[in-house]
Scaffold this active site. Structure first.
Site, mmCIF file in Angstrom:
data_model
loop_
_atom_site.group_PDB
_atom_site.id
_atom_site.type_symbol
_atom_site.label_atom_id
_atom_site.label_comp_id
_atom_site.label_asym_id
_atom_site.label_seq_id
_atom_site.Cartn_x
_atom_site.Cartn_y
_atom_site.Cartn_z
ATOM 1 N N CYS A 3 -45.083 -50.240 5.485
ATOM 2 C CA CYS A 3 -44.495 -50.911 4.403
ATOM 3 C C CYS A 3 -45.280 -52.576 4.573
ATOM 4 O O CYS A 3 -44.855 -53.071 5.505
ATOM 5 C CB CYS A 3 -43.180 -50.911 4.095
ATOM 6 S SG CYS A 3 -42.691 -51.941 2.480
ATOM 7 N N CYS A 9 -38.707 -57.542 1.278
ATOM 8 C CA CYS A 9 -37.752 -56.520 0.353
ATOM 9 C C CYS A 9 -36.274 -56.294 1.026
ATOM 10 O O CYS A 9 -35.297 -56.729 0.325
ATOM 11 C CB CYS A 9 -37.999 -55.116 0.365
ATOM 12 S SG CYS A 9 -37.136 -54.194 -0.210
ATOM 13 N N GLN A 208 -24.896 -38.327 -4.109
ATOM 14 C CA GLN A 208 -25.529 -38.772 -2.804
ATOM 15 C C GLN A 208 -27.231 -38.820 -3.065
ATOM 16 O O GLN A 208 -27.364 -38.043 -3.890
ATOM 17 C CB GLN A 208 -25.268 -37.813 -1.554
ATOM 18 C CG GLN A 208 -24.066 -37.920 -1.088
ATOM 19 C CD GLN A 208 -23.557 -39.094 -0.351
ATOM 20 O OE1 GLN A 208 -24.447 -40.157 -0.151
ATOM 21 N NE2 GLN A 208 -22.103 -38.992 0.211
ATOM 22 N N GLU A 258 -10.264 -39.576 -8.033
ATOM 23 C CA GLU A 258 -11.201 -40.463 -8.128
ATOM 24 C C GLU A 258 -10.820 -41.396 -9.120
ATOM 25 O O GLU A 258 -10.372 -40.991 -10.190
ATOM 26 C CB GLU A 258 -12.438 -39.764 -8.645
ATOM 27 C CG GLU A 258 -13.654 -40.384 -9.074
ATOM 28 C CD GLU A 258 -14.169 -41.506 -8.172
ATOM 29 O OE1 GLU A 258 -14.414 -42.777 -8.273
ATOM 30 O OE2 GLU A 258 -14.572 -40.766 -6.892
ATOM 31 N N ASP A 306 -13.963 -40.219 1.801
ATOM 32 C CA ASP A 306 -15.363 -40.573 1.435
ATOM 33 C C ASP A 306 -15.194 -41.918 0.448
ATOM 34 O O ASP A 306 -15.834 -41.736 -0.557
ATOM 35 C CB ASP A 306 -16.240 -39.413 0.722
ATOM 36 C CG ASP A 306 -17.754 -39.893 0.961
ATOM 37 O OD1 ASP A 306 -18.116 -40.901 1.577
ATOM 38 O OD2 ASP A 306 -18.582 -38.930 0.586
ATOM 39 N N CYS A 333 -19.999 -44.599 5.084
ATOM 40 C CA CYS A 333 -21.250 -45.155 4.773
ATOM 41 C C CYS A 333 -21.426 -46.447 5.445
ATOM 42 O O CYS A 333 -22.347 -47.218 5.567
ATOM 43 C CB CYS A 333 -21.838 -44.952 3.526
ATOM 44 S SG CYS A 333 -20.524 -46.370 2.332
#
Length: 375
Positions: A3, A9, A208, A258, A306, A333
């Site tokens: 890239c 970026c 996801q 949620e 999660d 994550c």
């Protein structure tokens, strides 16, 4: 493949020519953060290019022409990007067409400093399995000049688009998507398949971005959980119900929670759509929901969490410690937030094993799963 604008970026942090080396770097990072834990080898992608099923581009005007791309790292400047090695190629083509049509329709471009202008961004969601495509045009006002003609024009160029939505985001915020959607074409959502199930995906739904790695991650989570048909499982931060519906075939019932009401609506729809009758979804803060389960003496055998990058808040930590389920599957994550949360849970839980999943090849991010057991 290399890239040319990687340094500007900031989206990727590994050169795109040595994937095994990037995996080594991510696994080393996890092992350094958790030196005393049992860590399995990281799971990598078989094809680490063009995997992102969700592609967002921002717009800017430099005084001469319209620019479309990503915000340059640590700045408010939009960096023009002609092609990206990690984003779905069809989605990139569609966003480029939005840019060209915006110029021909003379739509004003949103200025992040003056807070004026109509067009903020363009978002494309691609069903990697279904091949359905949702285009979301992010604007600041519901009054959009020649919107019908725009829809006709882009459909002529890209007949593969199955739905088009104008999303209204008039807030002074870094959030990409606003809360109001105006459906201009199709149903306002798409479907995609994951783990043999079909899911409805709306503009604001969490889904996801790497479908292949998501399947590997979820299969591992349920394998590690070793749940049985008499168990009650809680899926905290359940989103549109992806892991809840997959887990439902292994347990007696799944309680999904949620905070995003639209995601919960999608989860309820998805359960009916897949003819699953043992999932129950609630729109509520996950931590408070866990505490309510304890207060109502609901027996919970296992919990899957999660959370967002920030990890678990105080309510969630308290809820998990109060409920004392036999096992918790933590999907993270952000390994730094995971480390902090595991330390807070260590008064009643111990880590059995951990494993990294390269959900975001070439970036610095790594998804980590941990099996923690009640002591």
């Amino acid at each position: 493949m290399l890239c040319k604008i990687m340094d500007r970026c900031g989206g990727c942090h590994y050169n795109h020519d040595n994937y095994p080396l990037s995996l080594e770097g991510k696994e080393k990072h996890i092992r350094e953060l958790f030196p005393n834990e049992n860590i399995e080898a990281i799971e990598g992608e078989w094809n680490p290019y063009y995997y992102r099923n969700k592609v967002h581009d921002a717009f800017a005007f430099d005084g001469r022409e319209v620019i479309m791309g990503k915000y340059e790292e640590y700045t408010k400047n939009v960096l023009e990007i002609d092609s990206c090695l990690i984003e779905d190629t069809k989605a990139q083509e569609i966003n480029a067409t939005v840019k060209d049509l915006a110029k021909s329709f003379k739509w004003s471009i949103y200025d992040i400093d003056t807070k004026e202008g109509l067009l903020r961004g363009s978002l494309v969601r691609v069903g990697k399995s279904s091949k359905e495509i949702l285009l979301v045009i992010i604007v600041t006002d519901s009054i959009i000049t020649s919107s019908n003609n725009f829809v006709k024009a882009i459909k002529k160029i890209h007949p593969e688009i199955t739905s088009i939505v104008f999303n209204i985001n008039d807030r002074d915020t870094s959030m990409i998507i606003g809360k109001k959607d105006l459906v201009a074409y199709g149903d306002g959502y798409i479907f995609d398949e994951l783990l043999g199930l079909s899911f409805r995906i709306s503009p604001q739904s969490f889904y996801q971005v790497n479908s292949r790695m998501t399947e590997k991650l979820y299969k591992t989570a349920l394998k590690w959980g070793d749940f049985n048909e008499d168990d009650t499982l809680v899926d905290a931060y359940c989103g549109i119900g992806t892991i809840s519906l997959y887990a439902s075939q292994f347990v007696k019932k799944v309680l999904g929670v949620e905070s995003n009401p639209q995601a919960v609506k999608d989860a309820i729809y998805n359960s009916k759509h897949n003819k699953i009758k043992n999932t129950y979804f609630t729109a509520m803060d996950a931590g408070l929901y866990l505490q309510d389960l304890k207060a109502n003496k609901v027996k919970v055998d296992g919990i899957i969490v999660d959370p967002a990058r920030s990890g678990l808040d105080e309510n969630a930590i308290k809820g998990l410690l109060d409920l004392q389920a036999e096992k918790i599957i933590y999907i993270s994550c952000n390994p730094y937030a995971l480390k902090e949360d595991l330390e807070k849970l260590s008064e009643k839980y111990k880590v059995e094993k951990m494993k990294g999943f390269d959900m975001f090849p070439w970036t610095s991010h790594v998804e980590t799963i941990a099996l923690i057991q009640k002591m």
